[in-house]
Structure formats: structure tokens, C-alpha cells
Design a protein around this motif. Structure first.
Motif, mmCIF file in Angstrom:
data_model
loop_
_atom_site.group_PDB
_atom_site.id
_atom_site.type_symbol
_atom_site.label_atom_id
_atom_site.label_comp_id
_atom_site.label_asym_id
_atom_site.label_seq_id
_atom_site.Cartn_x
_atom_site.Cartn_y
_atom_site.Cartn_z
ATOM 1 N N LEU A 10 50.983 60.702 32.818
ATOM 2 C CA LEU A 10 50.659 59.483 31.873
ATOM 3 C C LEU A 10 49.082 59.280 32.290
ATOM 4 C CD1 LEU A 10 54.207 56.627 32.314
ATOM 5 C CD2 LEU A 10 53.621 59.272 29.959
ATOM 6 N N SER A 11 48.850 58.734 31.454
ATOM 7 C CA SER A 11 47.172 58.337 31.313
ATOM 8 C C SER A 11 47.438 57.320 32.667
ATOM 9 C CB SER A 11 46.881 57.410 29.784
ATOM 10 O OG SER A 11 47.490 56.382 29.825
ATOM 11 N N LYS A 12 46.140 56.593 32.715
ATOM 12 C CA LYS A 12 46.043 55.679 33.806
ATOM 13 C C LYS A 12 46.466 54.265 33.306
ATOM 14 C CE LYS A 12 41.703 57.307 36.779
ATOM 15 N NZ LYS A 12 40.855 57.016 37.082
ATOM 16 N N ASP A 13 46.214 53.940 32.085
ATOM 17 C CA ASP A 13 47.309 52.805 31.708
ATOM 18 C C ASP A 13 48.582 52.300 31.622
ATOM 19 O OD1 ASP A 13 44.759 51.175 31.844
ATOM 20 O OD2 ASP A 13 44.321 52.572 29.414
ATOM 21 N N LYS A 14 49.051 53.566 30.996
ATOM 22 C CA LYS A 14 50.808 53.680 30.939
ATOM 23 C C LYS A 14 51.508 54.106 31.995
ATOM 24 C CE LYS A 14 50.900 55.386 26.460
ATOM 25 N NZ LYS A 14 51.113 56.760 25.313
ATOM 26 N N LEU A 15 49.942 54.552 33.244
ATOM 27 C CA LEU A 15 51.254 54.191 34.686
ATOM 28 C C LEU A 15 51.111 53.355 35.151
ATOM 29 C CD1 LEU A 15 49.364 57.702 36.320
ATOM 30 C CD2 LEU A 15 51.989 57.480 35.662
ATOM 31 N N GLN A 16 49.931 52.650 35.186
ATOM 32 C CA GLN A 16 50.062 51.441 35.299
ATOM 33 C C GLN A 16 51.097 50.567 34.789
ATOM 34 O OE1 GLN A 16 46.560 49.483 36.011
ATOM 35 N NE2 GLN A 16 44.806 51.281 35.531
ATOM 36 N N ILE A 17 51.964 50.593 33.892
ATOM 37 C CA ILE A 17 53.042 49.930 34.011
ATOM 38 C C ILE A 17 53.787 49.962 34.293
ATOM 39 C CG2 ILE A 17 54.151 49.501 30.475
ATOM 40 C CD1 ILE A 17 51.203 49.485 30.107
ATOM 41 N N SER A 18 54.133 51.572 33.878
ATOM 42 C CA SER A 18 55.486 52.240 34.942
ATOM 43 C C SER A 18 55.541 51.500 35.646
ATOM 44 C CB SER A 18 55.112 53.447 35.120
ATOM 45 O OG SER A 18 55.083 54.395 33.880
ATOM 46 N N PHE A 19 54.193 51.113 36.925
ATOM 47 C CA PHE A 19 54.479 50.574 37.543
ATOM 48 C C PHE A 19 54.942 49.031 38.072
ATOM 49 C CE2 PHE A 19 52.778 54.242 39.639
ATOM 50 C CZ PHE A 19 53.012 54.943 40.728
ATOM 51 N N GLN A 20 54.170 48.373 37.175
ATOM 52 C CA GLN A 20 54.184 47.103 36.823
ATOM 53 C C GLN A 20 55.761 46.875 36.699
ATOM 54 O OE1 GLN A 20 51.459 46.033 33.975
ATOM 55 N NE2 GLN A 20 49.800 46.323 35.324
ATOM 56 N N ASN A 21 56.624 47.757 35.696
ATOM 57 C CA ASN A 21 58.190 47.674 35.036
ATOM 58 C C ASN A 21 58.769 47.664 36.593
ATOM 59 O OD1 ASN A 21 56.891 47.482 32.410
ATOM 60 N ND2 ASN A 21 57.844 49.583 32.142
ATOM 61 N N VAL A 22 58.478 47.770 37.409
ATOM 62 C CA VAL A 22 59.540 48.197 38.650
ATOM 63 C C VAL A 22 58.383 46.787 39.360
ATOM 64 C CG1 VAL A 22 60.342 49.714 38.113
ATOM 65 C CG2 VAL A 22 58.233 49.283 39.653
ATOM 66 N N GLY A 23 57.613 45.680 39.218
ATOM 67 C CA GLY A 23 57.257 44.428 39.500
ATOM 68 C C GLY A 23 56.357 45.467 40.843
ATOM 69 N N VAL A 24 55.736 46.544 40.816
ATOM 70 C CA VAL A 24 54.694 46.746 42.206
ATOM 71 C C VAL A 24 53.034 46.258 40.823
ATOM 72 C CG1 VAL A 24 53.253 48.842 42.934
ATOM 73 C CG2 VAL A 24 56.009 48.759 42.839
ATOM 74 N N ASP A 25 52.367 45.941 41.484
ATOM 75 C CA ASP A 25 50.641 45.240 40.639
ATOM 76 C C ASP A 25 50.128 46.802 41.369
ATOM 77 O OD1 ASP A 25 48.452 44.776 39.847
ATOM 78 O OD2 ASP A 25 48.519 42.391 40.925
ATOM 79 N N ILE A 26 49.414 47.638 40.692
ATOM 80 C CA ILE A 26 48.321 48.434 41.432
ATOM 81 C C ILE A 26 47.564 47.827 41.390
ATOM 82 C CG2 ILE A 26 47.288 50.261 40.678
ATOM 83 C CD1 ILE A 26 50.514 51.462 40.852
ATOM 84 N N HIS A 27 46.819 46.553 41.210
ATOM 85 C CA HIS A 27 46.054 45.952 41.847
ATOM 86 C C HIS A 27 45.807 45.450 42.803
ATOM 87 C CE1 HIS A 27 43.963 47.336 37.697
ATOM 88 N NE2 HIS A 27 44.582 46.498 36.793
ATOM 89 N N SER A 28 46.762 45.359 43.683
ATOM 90 C CA SER A 28 47.053 44.854 44.742
ATOM 91 C C SER A 28 48.033 45.144 45.767
ATOM 92 C CB SER A 28 47.668 43.355 44.091
ATOM 93 O OG SER A 28 49.013 43.222 43.855
ATOM 94 N N LEU A 29 47.953 46.588 46.219
ATOM 95 C CA LEU A 29 48.661 46.953 46.791
ATOM 96 C C LEU A 29 48.316 46.684 48.310
ATOM 97 C CD1 LEU A 29 48.523 51.057 44.780
ATOM 98 C CD2 LEU A 29 50.320 48.860 45.297
ATOM 99 N N PRO A 30 49.326 47.193 48.917
ATOM 100 C CA PRO A 30 49.448 46.951 50.709
ATOM 101 C C PRO A 30 48.488 48.726 50.786
ATOM 102 C CG PRO A 30 51.872 47.723 50.101
ATOM 103 C CD PRO A 30 51.031 47.073 48.543
ATOM 104 N N GLU A 31 48.266 48.179 52.476
ATOM 105 C CA GLU A 31 47.501 49.237 52.790
ATOM 106 C C GLU A 31 48.614 49.798 52.709
ATOM 107 O OE1 GLU A 31 45.422 49.919 57.379
ATOM 108 O OE2 GLU A 31 45.480 47.638 56.225
ATOM 109 N N LYS A 32 49.676 50.129 53.416
ATOM 110 C CA LYS A 32 50.206 51.222 54.015
ATOM 111 C C LYS A 32 51.423 51.167 53.057
ATOM 112 C CE LYS A 32 49.926 50.427 58.611
ATOM 113 N NZ LYS A 32 50.965 49.306 60.229
ATOM 114 N N ILE A 33 51.826 52.433 52.189
ATOM 115 C CA ILE A 33 53.055 52.719 51.368
ATOM 116 C C ILE A 33 53.075 54.148 51.715
ATOM 117 C CG2 ILE A 33 53.235 53.312 48.844
ATOM 118 C CD1 ILE A 33 50.698 52.407 48.286
ATOM 119 N N ILE A 34 54.559 54.202 51.534
ATOM 120 C CA ILE A 34 56.003 55.247 51.330
ATOM 121 C C ILE A 34 56.703 56.124 50.835
ATOM 122 C CG2 ILE A 34 57.350 56.298 53.196
ATOM 123 C CD1 ILE A 34 56.840 54.268 55.471
#
Length: 284
Positions: free
Chosen positions: A215-239
Motif C-alpha cells: 500500500l501507499s505510505k498513507d494507507k500503510l499508516q492507516i492500517s497501523f492506526q487501525n490496530v492502535g499503532v501510531d507510526i509517528h510515535s513508535l518506540p525505540e524497540k520493535i519486534i
């Protein structure tokens, strides 16, 4: 091969489009890899598809069996990553050096091409790319296909592990509280059992079902937002994890498109965690 690479040495390997690859088909510094396969819901679950490669593939492409060639067959956990020695030998035999640009493709939601690119990155290769849309999109656009099996001169590939990109079960269980744990499986699979604290972001929500492209960057951000993940405030560690550390790499790729290059994969994933009675588990 025992040397460990520094975290700052690995850059995200971006996706490429079919037009770009078509323009570079004759480039001797590019190696195209067909890594088509599938995953079943019943045993045996994991399959490669060399028969599809034999029928038709992108001109110049070599084939990698994702169930055997890039995994540790001695590991009791299915499809865990191959050793540095085995991985280096495979790449060298295919004419791939640390400086060769690798373009990988599949037809299963970019799972296996993403897995190969992640594996290359883990072993220090910084020039691996995923063909957006896979082989199906390549054919749909009327681009050429072939049946000949190419032979390339051997090159020297040296695998240098970058441990921050691959996590163990203990590292997942005893992760810091601010670590974001993402489960890339389909929701119906996630619901049957997952690692406590994980957020489900299905790999299927990150690609277009019609084209197979991300998906485009905008739509990818929406996919993450839909599950409660804010791309603009990601933590330092992601697994990221899934059943076998494969579809999790689709999530890694999506995050890479959005600018995060340092995502780790729990290689054993649910194949290991789910069978261990000593690991905590949750259900929906």
C-alpha cells in the motif's frame, strides 16, 4: 563469519517496481531470485514451488527453495534461519556477493521475498530489494518470462550476523516494557493464541489484494492506526513475529517503507513459543 556487524551498518532494502527491474534485466551486477512458495493451514505446512519456476520465471532469475536453502534443517524449530556458513555458501554458489544487488520475488503476499531480504540484511547485505507485486504482477503487465535456467560464476559472499535484527524467545519474553511487539498473522490465527502484549497487524492488511503491491505510505499508516499503532510515535524497540518468522517480515518491510529500518524479527515465532509449556500465552 563469526564477526558481528554494528547496528549502524544496515540500511533498509527498498522495494522496486517491475518497470525498474525490466530496465535492469541485463545488468550483470543484479541477481534476480525467484523464491515462490506457499503456506498451508495443515501439515505439512511449508512448501516451495520449483515447479512454477520451471514453467515460467523472470529472465535470468535463479530459484531458492525457502523451505530448505535458507533454513537450518537441524533446528527443531521449523524454518529458522540458516547458519552463516550455509547462507554464505548458497549466495556464493548463485553468483551473489556482498556487492551484488538482489531482487527477490514471490507470489504469496511478498512473504518469501521479504523473508529473503530480511535474511540478507541480517547477514550484512545492504543491496537486497523486493519486487513489488511479485511475479503475478510482472506477467499481468505483459513483461517477459522465460524457462531457461541460468548459470552464473561463483562469487564470494561473507555472512556477517547483525544480532539486533533477530531475537530469541528469552529476548521476547524478557523484553523491556516499552518494546512494541507486533504479530503479523491473520486475525483468526492470532485469536487462537499469541504472545502476551502483542498487537495483531495482519500482513494481508499491508498489501493491495488486487495488485499484490504494498500500500501507499498513507494507507500503510492507516492500517497501523487501525490496530492502535501510531507510526509517528513508535518506540525505540520493535519486534515482529508470526508463525515461523516469515509473514512477520512483510510487517518489517511495511515499517521500512514508512522509515523504520531497525525492526527485529523473533525467528522462532509461534512455532517455538506455542509449543513451549513454559512460555506465557494469551487468547482472544
Amino acid at each position: 563469519m563469526g564477526k558481528t556487524g554494528a547496528k549502524t551498518q544496515i540500511r533498509f532494502s527498498m522495494i522496486v517496481g517491475s518497470d525498474w527491474l525490466f530496465e535492469h534485466l541485463q545488468d550483470p551486477n543484479i541477481r534476480i531470485v525467484d523464491i515462490r512458495g506457499r503456506v498451508e493451514s495443515t501439515e505439512p505446512r511449508y512448501h516451495s514451488e520449483p515447479e512454477l519456476y520451471a514453467v515460467s520465471h523472470i529472465p535470468g532469475a535463479v530459484f531458492i527453495d525457502w523451505t530448505k536453502d535458507i533454513v537450518d534443517l537441524e533446528d527443531p524449530v521449523p524454518v529458522n534461519l540458516a547458519s552463516p556458513e550455509k547462507f554464505s555458501e548458497l549466495m556464493s554458489s548463485l553468483g551473489i556477493s556482498n556487492e551484488t544487488t538482489v531482487v527477490a520475488y514471490d507470489d504469496h503476499n511478498r512473504m518469501f521475498s521479504s523473508r529473503l531480504v530480511w535474511a540478507l540484511r541480517y547477514y550484512g547485505h545492504t543491496k537486497a530489494k523486493i519486487l513489488d507485486g511479485g511475479f503475478a504482477n510482472w506477467v499481468r503487465e505483459g513483461k517477459p518470462a522465460d524457462t531457461s535456467v541460468p548459470k552464473y560464476d561463483r562469487k564470494n559472499f561473507i555472512a556477517v550476523p547483525h544480532p539486533y535484527l533477530k531475537k530469541s524467545a528469552d529476548q521476547v519474553q524478557f523484553r523491556s516494557s516499552d518494546t512494541l511487539l507486533l504479530d503479523g498473522r491473520r486475525p483468526e490465527v492470532f485469536a487462537k493464541g499469541f504472545i502476551p502484549g502483542a498487537i495483531n497487524i495482519s500482513h494481508t492488511s499491508l498489501t493491495d489484494p488486487n495488485t499484490g503491491k504494498f500500500l501507499s505510505k498513507d494507507k500503510l499508516q492507516i492500517s497501523f492506526q487501525n490496530v492502535g499503532v501510531d507510526i509517528h510515535s513508535l518506540p525505540e524497540k520493535i519486534i515482529c513475529y508470526c508463525n515461523g518468522g516469515v509473514s512477520a517480515t512483510v510487517v518489517v518491510t511495511a515499517l521500512g517503507i514508512l522509515g523504520r529500518e531497525d525492526i527485529s524479527v523473533y525467528d522462532g515465532s509461534w512455532n517455538e513459543w506455542g509449543k513451549d509449556p513454559n512460555r506465557p500465552k494469551d487468547q482472544v
